[in-house]
Every structure is written in structure tokens, then in C-alpha cells.
Design a protein around this motif. Structure first.
Motif, PDB file in Angstrom:
ATOM      1  N   LYS A 263       0.827  -1.204   0.000  1.00 33.31           N
ATOM      2  CA  LYS A 263       0.000   0.000   0.000  1.00 33.31           C
ATOM      3  C   LYS A 263       0.860   1.251   0.000  1.00 33.31           C
ATOM      4  O   LYS A 263       0.554   2.243  -0.685  1.00 33.31           O
ATOM      5  CB  LYS A 263      -0.946   0.002   1.202  1.00 33.31           C
ATOM      6  N   LEU A 264       1.954   1.220   0.789  1.00 32.19           N
ATOM      7  CA  LEU A 264       2.857   2.370   0.806  1.00 32.19           C
ATOM      8  C   LEU A 264       3.485   2.588  -0.564  1.00 32.19           C
ATOM      9  O   LEU A 264       3.645   3.722  -1.026  1.00 32.19           O
ATOM     10  CB  LEU A 264       3.940   2.160   1.862  1.00 32.19           C
ATOM     11  N   GLN A 265       3.844   1.475  -1.224  1.00 26.85           N
ATOM     12  CA  GLN A 265       4.429   1.582  -2.556  1.00 26.85           C
ATOM     13  C   GLN A 265       3.416   2.151  -3.548  1.00 26.85           C
ATOM     14  O   GLN A 265       3.739   3.005  -4.374  1.00 26.85           O
ATOM     15  CB  GLN A 265       4.912   0.206  -3.031  1.00 26.85           C
ATOM     16  N   LYS A 266       2.164   1.642  -3.448  1.00 30.85           N
ATOM     17  CA  LYS A 266       1.111   2.164  -4.318  1.00 30.85           C
ATOM     18  C   LYS A 266       0.861   3.644  -4.049  1.00 30.85           C
ATOM     19  O   LYS A 266       0.624   4.421  -4.979  1.00 30.85           O
ATOM     20  CB  LYS A 266      -0.178   1.364  -4.119  1.00 30.85           C
ATOM     21  N   ALA A 267       0.893   4.029  -2.768  1.00 26.85           N
ATOM     22  CA  ALA A 267       0.691   5.434  -2.427  1.00 26.85           C
ATOM     23  C   ALA A 267       1.784   6.306  -3.041  1.00 26.85           C
ATOM     24  O   ALA A 267       1.517   7.391  -3.571  1.00 26.85           O
ATOM     25  CB  ALA A 267       0.660   5.614  -0.906  1.00 26.85           C
ATOM     26  N   ASP A 268       3.027   5.813  -2.998  1.00 25.81           N
ATOM     27  CA  ASP A 268       4.126   6.557  -3.620  1.00 25.81           C
ATOM     28  C   ASP A 268       3.923   6.673  -5.126  1.00 25.81           C
ATOM     29  O   ASP A 268       4.133   7.729  -5.723  1.00 25.81           O
ATOM     30  CB  ASP A 268       5.459   5.872  -3.316  1.00 25.81           C
ATOM     31  N   ASP A 269       3.497   5.551  -5.748  1.00 31.96           N
ATOM     32  CA  ASP A 269       3.257   5.570  -7.199  1.00 31.96           C
ATOM     33  C   ASP A 269       2.141   6.545  -7.551  1.00 31.96           C
ATOM     34  O   ASP A 269       2.242   7.298  -8.530  1.00 31.96           O
ATOM     35  CB  ASP A 269       2.901   4.160  -7.686  1.00 31.96           C
TER      36      ASP A 269
ATOM     37  N   GLU B   6       1.194   9.129  -5.838  1.00 29.84           N
ATOM     38  CA  GLU B   6       1.647  10.499  -5.596  1.00 29.84           C
ATOM     39  C   GLU B   6       2.483  10.992  -6.769  1.00 29.84           C
ATOM     40  O   GLU B   6       2.317  12.135  -7.221  1.00 29.84           O
ATOM     41  CB  GLU B   6       2.469  10.547  -4.304  1.00 29.84           C
ATOM     42  N   ARG B   7       3.368  10.139  -7.285  1.00 25.25           N
ATOM     43  CA  ARG B   7       4.161  10.529  -8.451  1.00 25.25           C
ATOM     44  C   ARG B   7       3.274  10.731  -9.674  1.00 25.25           C
ATOM     45  O   ARG B   7       3.453  11.681 -10.447  1.00 25.25           O
ATOM     46  CB  ARG B   7       5.221   9.455  -8.745  1.00 25.25           C
ATOM     47  N   GLU B   8       2.290   9.822  -9.849  1.00 23.73           N
ATOM     48  CA  GLU B   8       1.374   9.951 -10.988  1.00 23.73           C
ATOM     49  C   GLU B   8       0.544  11.229 -10.862  1.00 23.73           C
ATOM     50  O   GLU B   8       0.302  11.925 -11.857  1.00 23.73           O
ATOM     51  CB  GLU B   8       0.457   8.733 -11.045  1.00 23.73           C
TER      52      GLU B   8
END
Length: 213
Positions: free
Chosen positions: A66-72, A74-76
Motif C-alpha cells: 500500500k505504501l508503494q502504491k501510495a508513492d506511485d 503520488e508521483r502519478e
């Protein structure tokens, strides 16, 4: 310095400077810290992730995903904001250029129409002067001016409609009166000439239409 009672044992009173913290520590404290670090490294080396509770391990993995998805995301999101800002700037530039082009086209159209009408004004002026001296010359002069006006309208893309003998067409004609005649729906008199531009009606012709008795 060694302990006099035990030559192999470091003197606990001997001090040194810690390279990381810059603080003064005794040899005993330094030795104890090194021992703890070695123990922690050994514990980490012996750590087996499979020994964790499966549900807890799965929960940790899910949280990391989930943290990785949140980072992705945020970048998107930042990328989309940048693209939207560029698109808004491009649209505003396009809007200004379009407005400028439309204004220039209107001004040019007005100038072209005025330039085309200037000779007609000159003819009217001459016809008035001739009519003042000889009224018989006024009618031919006005007819010449009317012909020039129609030529100008044609150059502007206008077509006249509502001539005598035309078949009545409600798309282009407005019947002011219906009178008996030899044919149905035939224009027999024109009160006002009409004009159209292609399939677009500019002004309907106001006519009198015949109908068989």
C-alpha cells in the motif's frame, strides 16, 4: 593502560573519544558497546522471516504494498498536475491566438466590404449631380448603381432570390399576397428582393404569388 592486578584486563578508567558522537567514553564502555553491536548483528543474522506469525507477516507485506502504491499514485498525481498545467497554458495561448485571428478576420471583412461599396457611393454621388441637372438621367444612373450593388453582393457570396416568374419557395420567399393567375405558386410581383448565402437565408424575398382560380 592495563590493570596492575590483571595485565590482560583493560583499565576501566582509561578514556577515549568516540569517533561517531565525539563524546569521551571509557575503555570499558567502548568494549561493552562493541559487544552489544556484535550481539545485535548476530541476532539479525539468525533472524528468519518465516518464524513470524503468517498473518502478521502478510499484514506487513500488505502495508508495504500500500505504501508503494501510495508513492506511485503520488508521483502519478504530480505528473498529471504538471501535464494539466501545461495543457491549461497551451489552451490559454490558443484562445488568445484564436481571438486575435477572429478579430483580424472581422476587421479585414469589414474593410473589404467597405472598399467594395465605395465605388457605389461614388456612383450615387454622380447620379445625384446628374439628376439635379437633368432628372431624366436619374433613373438610368440609379439602375446602374443597383446593378453594381448586386455585383458586390455576389462577390461577398450572396445570391439574390425572389425574381418574377420564380416558383414560390417558402424557404426563400415570404408571400405577402396571393392573387389569381394562370399558374399556381408563381412569383408575379416582388416587393423586396431576398438574399441567401449558400443554404443560409440572409433575408427572405417579399413577394406576391399567383394561384389558379
Amino acid at each position: 593502560m592495563t590493570n596492575p592486578s590483571n595485565p590482560n584486563e583493560q583499565d576501566p578508567r582509561k578514556t577515549t573519544i568516540d569517533a561517531d558522537s565525539g563524546e569521551t567514553v571509557t575503555e570499558a564502555e567502548l568494549t561493552q558497546a562493541e559487544t552489544l553491536t556484535e550481539d545485535e548483528d548476530a541476532d539479525m543474522a539468525d533472524f528468519d522471516p518465516s518464524s513470524l506469525d503468517p498473518s502478521m507477516f502478510a499484514g506487513v507485506q500488505e502495508m508495504m504494498e500500500k505504501l508503494q502504491k501510495a508513492d506511485d499514485l503520488e508521483r502519478e498525481n504530480a505528473d498529471l498536475k504538471g501535464r494539466l498545467a501545461r495543457l491549461a497554458a497551451d489552451f490559454e495561448s490558443f484562445r488568445r491566438r484564436t481571438a486575435d485571428d477572429a478579430s483580424e478576420a472581422r476587421n479585414k471583412g469589414t474593410a473589404d466590404a467597405a472598399e467594395a461599396l465605395m465605388p457605389i457611393y461614388d456612383d450615387l454621388s454622380r447620379a445625384t449631380e446628374m439628376g439635379s441637372a437633368d432628372p431624366a438621367k436619374l433613373v438610368p444612373g440609379m439602375q446602374n448603381v443597383m446593378s453594381k450593388v448586386l455585383n458586390v453582393f455576389e462577390k461577398l457570396g450572396l445570391q439574390s432570390t425572389g425574381r418574377e416568374g420564380e416558383t414560390f419557395d417558402p424557404q426563400w420567399h415570404e408571400a405577402l399576397q396571393v392573387v389569381p393567375g394562370e399558374q399556381d405558386d408563381t412569383v408575379v410581383q416582388v416587393f423586396q428582393l431576398g438574399f441567401r448565402m449558400g443554404d443560409r437565408l440572409v433575408r427572405p424575398a417579399r413577394v406576391v404569388v399567383s394561384r389558379k382560380a
